[in-house]
Design a protein around this motif. Structure first.
Motif, mmCIF file in Angstrom:
data_model
loop_
_atom_site.group_PDB
_atom_site.id
_atom_site.type_symbol
_atom_site.label_atom_id
_atom_site.label_comp_id
_atom_site.label_asym_id
_atom_site.label_seq_id
_atom_site.Cartn_x
_atom_site.Cartn_y
_atom_site.Cartn_z
ATOM 1 N N LEU A 26 64.871 48.917 40.223
ATOM 2 C CA LEU A 26 64.885 47.358 39.847
ATOM 3 C C LEU A 26 63.960 46.901 41.456
ATOM 4 O O LEU A 26 62.825 46.214 41.232
ATOM 5 C CB LEU A 26 65.877 46.829 39.658
ATOM 6 N N THR A 27 64.700 46.989 42.592
ATOM 7 C CA THR A 27 64.102 46.469 43.588
ATOM 8 C C THR A 27 62.915 47.004 44.198
ATOM 9 O O THR A 27 61.857 46.411 44.770
ATOM 10 C CB THR A 27 65.035 46.262 44.791
ATOM 11 N N ARG A 71 62.726 40.122 36.008
ATOM 12 C CA ARG A 71 63.010 41.178 36.925
ATOM 13 C C ARG A 71 63.561 40.772 38.231
ATOM 14 O O ARG A 71 63.256 41.377 39.411
ATOM 15 C CB ARG A 71 61.740 42.239 36.878
ATOM 16 N N ILE A 72 64.215 39.696 38.312
ATOM 17 C CA ILE A 72 65.047 39.295 39.558
ATOM 18 C C ILE A 72 66.058 40.136 39.726
ATOM 19 O O ILE A 72 66.802 40.280 38.818
ATOM 20 C CB ILE A 72 65.270 37.742 39.316
ATOM 21 N N PRO A 73 66.315 40.653 40.931
ATOM 22 C CA PRO A 73 67.669 41.266 41.339
ATOM 23 C C PRO A 73 68.730 40.391 41.385
ATOM 24 O O PRO A 73 69.408 40.009 42.391
ATOM 25 C CB PRO A 73 67.478 41.978 42.483
ATOM 26 N N ASN A 116 56.419 41.197 38.996
ATOM 27 C CA ASN A 116 56.278 40.097 39.759
ATOM 28 C C ASN A 116 54.622 39.841 40.351
ATOM 29 O O ASN A 116 54.248 38.673 40.148
ATOM 30 C CB ASN A 116 57.217 39.842 40.992
ATOM 31 N N GLU A 161 60.327 48.162 39.512
ATOM 32 C CA GLU A 161 60.062 46.951 38.455
ATOM 33 C C GLU A 161 59.733 45.601 39.073
ATOM 34 O O GLU A 161 58.965 44.941 38.544
ATOM 35 C CB GLU A 161 61.242 47.087 37.701
ATOM 36 N N HIS A 162 60.696 45.115 40.007
ATOM 37 C CA HIS A 162 60.826 43.830 40.387
ATOM 38 C C HIS A 162 59.253 43.663 41.200
ATOM 39 O O HIS A 162 58.595 42.538 40.797
ATOM 40 C CB HIS A 162 61.909 43.516 41.360
#
Ligand code: HEM
Length: 139
Positions: free
Chosen positions: A80-81, A130-132, A89, A84-85
């Motif tokens: 994710l970080t 997609r925010i952690p 973004n 994807e994020h």
């Protein structure tokens, strides 16, 4: 330090986008003229998104949760970080920028409000997707 700037600026970016979007939808439904203040709301949201993009890019190269974490792609929090994020973004900020550019080419107030309302809204939904959250809200 960069991490806390990115984390704090996230509130500002999201708030500025929500204000610009709600303002544009209200303008659209009231069928009123697109004024200086409407342009300012959209411009402020655009500027904060771009600053966040730059901070995010630097963070990606320097944080253990950025580039370094690409070696741990089987871990969903790392994926994710690291991937994807940042990727989603960047796409979201491109859409917001397209919304800004397209509103300038519109002649009618209705057209200007529409471009900002729709493209900024899609960008915001992508950002939120997609925010952690667990990392952010744990602070
Ligand atoms: C408007 C766009 C963005 C928003 C709202 C946003 C928001 C956030 C938030 C809330 C976090 C969690 C921070 C925390 O630990 O409290 C985060 C982490 C992170 N973001 Fe962003 N971000 C954006 C764009 C980007 C971009 C474009 C990149 C990279 C190209 C990026 C890279 C990162 C990295 C690497 C982390 C993990 C950093 C760490 O905690 O060490 N972000 N972001």
């Amino acid at each position: 330090m960069l991490q806390s700037i990115h984390s704090t600026l996230a509130y500002v970016v999201l708030a500025a986008l929500v204000i610009a979007i709600i303002n544009s939808f209200l303008g659209l439904s009231a069928k009123r003229n697109f004024e200086k203040k409407d342009r300012s709301f959209a411009l402020i949201a655009l500027i904060f998104s771009h600053v966040q993009l730059v901070v995010g890019l630097i963070l990606w190269f320097t944080s253990p949760l950025g580039k370094e974490a690409m070696s741990q792609m089987s871990n969903s929090a790392m994926r994710l970080t690291a991937v994807e994020h940042p990727l989603v973004n960047i796409i979201a900020i491109v859409l917001i920028t397209i919304g800004w550019s397209k509103h300038k080419k519109e002649d009618s107030s209705n057209g200007k409000f529409k471009k900002i309302a729709y493209l900024y809204a899609v960008g915001l939904v992508l950002l939120l997707s997609r925010i952690p959250w667990s990392l952010w809200l744990a602070k």
